[in-house]
Design a protein around this motif. Structure first.
Motif, mmCIF file in Angstrom:
data_model
loop_
_atom_site.group_PDB
_atom_site.id
_atom_site.type_symbol
_atom_site.label_atom_id
_atom_site.label_comp_id
_atom_site.label_asym_id
_atom_site.label_seq_id
_atom_site.Cartn_x
_atom_site.Cartn_y
_atom_site.Cartn_z
ATOM 1 N N TRP A 165 68.706 -14.306 28.317
ATOM 2 C CA TRP A 165 68.378 -13.284 27.315
ATOM 3 C C TRP A 165 67.566 -13.883 26.168
ATOM 4 N N LEU A 166 67.847 -15.132 25.813
ATOM 5 C CA LEU A 166 67.028 -15.799 24.804
ATOM 6 C C LEU A 166 65.581 -15.866 25.286
ATOM 7 N N TYR A 167 65.402 -16.233 26.564
ATOM 8 C CA TYR A 167 64.060 -16.303 27.132
ATOM 9 C C TYR A 167 63.366 -14.938 27.083
ATOM 10 N N ILE A 168 64.103 -13.900 27.494
ATOM 11 C CA ILE A 168 63.535 -12.541 27.507
ATOM 12 C C ILE A 168 63.108 -12.126 26.096
ATOM 13 N N LEU A 169 63.964 -12.426 25.108
ATOM 14 C CA LEU A 169 63.637 -12.063 23.722
ATOM 15 C C LEU A 169 62.442 -12.867 23.213
ATOM 16 N N LEU A 170 62.435 -14.167 23.480
ATOM 17 C CA LEU A 170 61.317 -15.012 23.031
ATOM 18 C C LEU A 170 59.992 -14.541 23.631
ATOM 19 N N MET A 171 60.035 -14.082 24.893
ATOM 20 C CA MET A 171 58.805 -13.622 25.543
ATOM 21 C C MET A 171 58.276 -12.338 24.915
ATOM 22 N N LYS A 172 59.135 -11.640 24.157
ATOM 23 C CA LYS A 172 58.661 -10.428 23.463
ATOM 24 C C LYS A 172 58.028 -10.775 22.111
ATOM 25 N N THR A 173 58.156 -12.046 21.689
ATOM 26 C CA THR A 173 57.543 -12.487 20.426
ATOM 27 C C THR A 173 56.209 -13.166 20.715
ATOM 28 N N ASP A 174 55.625 -13.758 19.683
ATOM 29 C CA ASP A 174 54.314 -14.395 19.836
ATOM 30 C C ASP A 174 54.390 -15.867 20.251
ATOM 31 N N VAL A 175 55.593 -16.389 20.424
ATOM 32 C CA VAL A 175 55.680 -17.818 20.741
ATOM 33 C C VAL A 175 55.022 -18.091 22.097
ATOM 34 N N PRO A 176 54.463 -19.294 22.278
ATOM 35 C CA PRO A 176 53.840 -19.620 23.568
ATOM 36 C C PRO A 176 54.876 -19.562 24.704
ATOM 37 N N ASP A 177 54.418 -19.186 25.898
ATOM 38 C CA ASP A 177 55.301 -19.078 27.061
ATOM 39 C C ASP A 177 56.049 -20.387 27.314
ATOM 40 N N ASP A 178 55.321 -21.505 27.192
ATOM 41 C CA ASP A 178 55.929 -22.811 27.441
ATOM 42 C C ASP A 178 57.094 -23.074 26.491
ATOM 43 N N PHE A 179 56.906 -22.672 25.232
ATOM 44 C CA PHE A 179 57.982 -22.871 24.261
ATOM 45 C C PHE A 179 59.208 -22.042 24.652
ATOM 46 N N ALA A 180 58.963 -20.780 25.049
ATOM 47 C CA ALA A 180 60.075 -19.906 25.453
ATOM 48 C C ALA A 180 60.861 -20.540 26.603
ATOM 49 N N LEU A 181 60.126 -21.077 27.567
ATOM 50 C CA LEU A 181 60.739 -21.737 28.726
ATOM 51 C C LEU A 181 61.625 -22.909 28.305
ATOM 52 N N TRP A 182 61.036 -23.835 27.552
ATOM 53 C CA TRP A 182 61.756 -25.065 27.223
ATOM 54 C C TRP A 182 62.890 -24.813 26.249
ATOM 55 N N ALA A 183 62.645 -23.901 25.278
ATOM 56 C CA ALA A 183 63.697 -23.600 24.309
ATOM 57 C C ALA A 183 64.905 -22.976 25.012
ATOM 58 N N SER A 184 64.665 -22.068 25.948
ATOM 59 C CA SER A 184 65.766 -21.385 26.630
ATOM 60 C C SER A 184 66.525 -22.347 27.543
ATOM 61 N N ALA A 185 65.783 -23.172 28.266
ATOM 62 C CA ALA A 185 66.436 -24.141 29.156
ATOM 63 C C ALA A 185 67.282 -25.122 28.336
ATOM 64 N N THR A 186 66.727 -25.580 27.210
ATOM 65 C CA THR A 186 67.460 -26.502 26.341
ATOM 66 C C THR A 186 68.705 -25.819 25.762
ATOM 67 N N PHE A 187 68.535 -24.554 25.359
ATOM 68 C CA PHE A 187 69.660 -23.786 24.819
ATOM 69 C C PHE A 187 70.803 -23.709 25.840
ATOM 70 N N ILE A 188 70.474 -23.401 27.095
ATOM 71 C CA ILE A 188 71.510 -23.303 28.141
ATOM 72 C C ILE A 188 72.213 -24.645 28.308
ATOM 73 N N THR A 189 71.417 -25.722 28.391
ATOM 74 C CA THR A 189 71.992 -27.051 28.588
ATOM 75 C C THR A 189 72.937 -27.409 27.440
ATOM 76 N N LEU A 190 72.483 -27.187 26.200
ATOM 77 C CA LEU A 190 73.314 -27.549 25.044
ATOM 78 C C LEU A 190 74.563 -26.662 24.970
ATOM 79 N N LEU A 191 74.390 -25.361 25.220
ATOM 80 C CA LEU A 191 75.537 -24.443 25.178
ATOM 81 C C LEU A 191 76.577 -24.852 26.227
ATOM 82 N N ARG A 192 76.093 -25.196 27.424
ATOM 83 C CA ARG A 192 76.985 -25.640 28.497
ATOM 84 C C ARG A 192 77.739 -26.916 28.079
#
Lengths: 205, 205, 205
Positions: A165-192
């Motif tokens: 859902w973080l990825y989906i929300l980020l993709m609705k903003t102006d952030v670059p696609d690559d940032f959305a990808l890495w930020a979401s993957a990092t978020f999942i890893t850290l949350l886990r």
């Protein structure tokens, strides 16, 4: 190109973690070489394969990259000494970290591909979770167990779900696609890792 | 449009019955929220999904209608109090009736789509039965049980099978397509209720 | 055309052997008619169906040839007396031989179709093995067992694997395609019978 190399290295780590989890489970069930290879392969690629079948996407990742299948095959041949050695030099903490990285990477790969295929958002988040967890689900079904991820009450799938859902929300903003990808993957890893560190549970029904 | 509304209501009832059967089975296996949602989802949509994969038909029903996935997700969050409440206000008779309606609806949807895809008639009847019963089969496999529908000796799949053949025969006559659909679905539901009422069995091998 | 007839006869034998293996396992689990038919069908066609789903190839073999589904259906109706009769007139040796023929035929069909679909060679050999063994794997999963082929240590999948590589190598030479097909299938059958005769094992992990 260091960027591609980094993705490739993370990808290999994620696949190897899946494969080793399959090796361990197959050995516990006293399987032979055929079982050890198959269970490892299903654990590593089952989630992404199920997602691609549901999305009707071909060729499958592992069909295009036979080097990964060959790698798992070679490792399966030496699975017993390999697991013994790894258990001595690799701590449980490192396995959990590698697995958390794999979860983030697979889940975000799943949700991004579902978004690219124009799935509705909730379905896209489900595809992300499926990609992240169904390798382990299929491993447990083949090993004749109730899937661990459905019953241990640990927030594993849920970390993937929030990250999708973080990825989906980020993709609705102006952030670059690559940032959305890495930020979401990092978020999942850290949350886990956080929920693992504090041994959090979701309510059992 | 009352006609569309009626189909939608029946569809929702059929899906909810599938989902509740999944809730109950997942709880019996002491699964957590992730398991409860997944098993309910698989029970509700597994049969139709398998049929669509075999026929190579996309997008899948639940991919197009994410509202159903969201509905099951919300219900999974409150599955425990929900099941307790329903057990008090809903009789077993009502659950069997709703399930029989779902069987008729799903099976006829399956056979009609297989006919539309120009499958041979016997295969089309199998697709109808698969749509009607494989949600429960996949639920039982994930829950690590021998599928109930394969071993309880009750004429469940067989009711769907006869109803699918009624549909195939009616489609060879001049009756309107809609009549063939509704007559066959009603036939399956009534036949299922009749065999339940008189506790009929097919021979165990 | 005697050539076509021979293939058809071998094909029917291979499918029947798969179906009977399903009949026996379903009966052992005390399944009813629905279970006996479904398990037999899955055992006979599961491997090829999984391969075709992975390759995204349609229509499926059994969808095009509904006569095989009807044949298994009719046999399922008389499965109990049939198995009793066969046990009296057919020796275990004959069943092993028929099964070895089926393994060779299915595996070579799988690898050749994967090659025709331009899969990389290692993936093609995996598709051959999947076609040869996954009918039995799916049978065991539905019957709630750890798949036999993953744990008995007998070189069953491995015979198929070597035969698939023989096919791949022969196709790189000038020999006619038909020769490559028949030579590889025969090689698998003979290798399987040899390892059975001498009760060979691969190391359990």
């Amino acid at each position: 190109m260091p960027h591609v190399s980094l993705i490739t290295i993370i990808e290999i780590v994620a696949i190897l973690v899946g494969a080793f989890s399959g090796f361990i489970e197959a050995r516990r069930k006293r399987m032979d070489l055929v079982g050890v290879f198959t269970v490892a392969f299903i654990t590593a690629f089952g989630g992404g394969t199920l997602r691609d079948i549901l999305l009707d996407k071909r060729p499958l990742f592992w069909v295009q990259h036979q080097e990964y299948a060959i790698l798992i095959f070679v490792l399966a041949l030496i699975a017993s000494p390999l697991i013994r050695t790894l258990r001595q030099i690799v701590s449980e903490r490192l396995i959990v970290i590698a697995d958390a990285i794999g979860l983030g990477l697979f889940a975000v790969a799943g949700v991004s591909q579902a978004q690219a295929a124009h799935m509705p958002v909730f379905i896209a988040s489900m595809m992300g979770v499926i990609t992240g967890i169904f390798g382990g689900v299929l491993r447990d079904i083949v090993c004749n167990e109730v899937p661990m991820v459905f019953r241990d009450g640990k927030p594993y799938a849920i970390c993937a779900f929030f990250g999708c859902w973080l990825y989906i929300l980020l993709m609705k903003t102006d952030v670059p696609d690559d940032f959305a990808l890495w930020a979401s993957a990092t978020f999942i890893t850290l949350l886990r890792l956080l929920t693992w560190k504090f041994d959090m549970r979701i309510g059992r029904h």
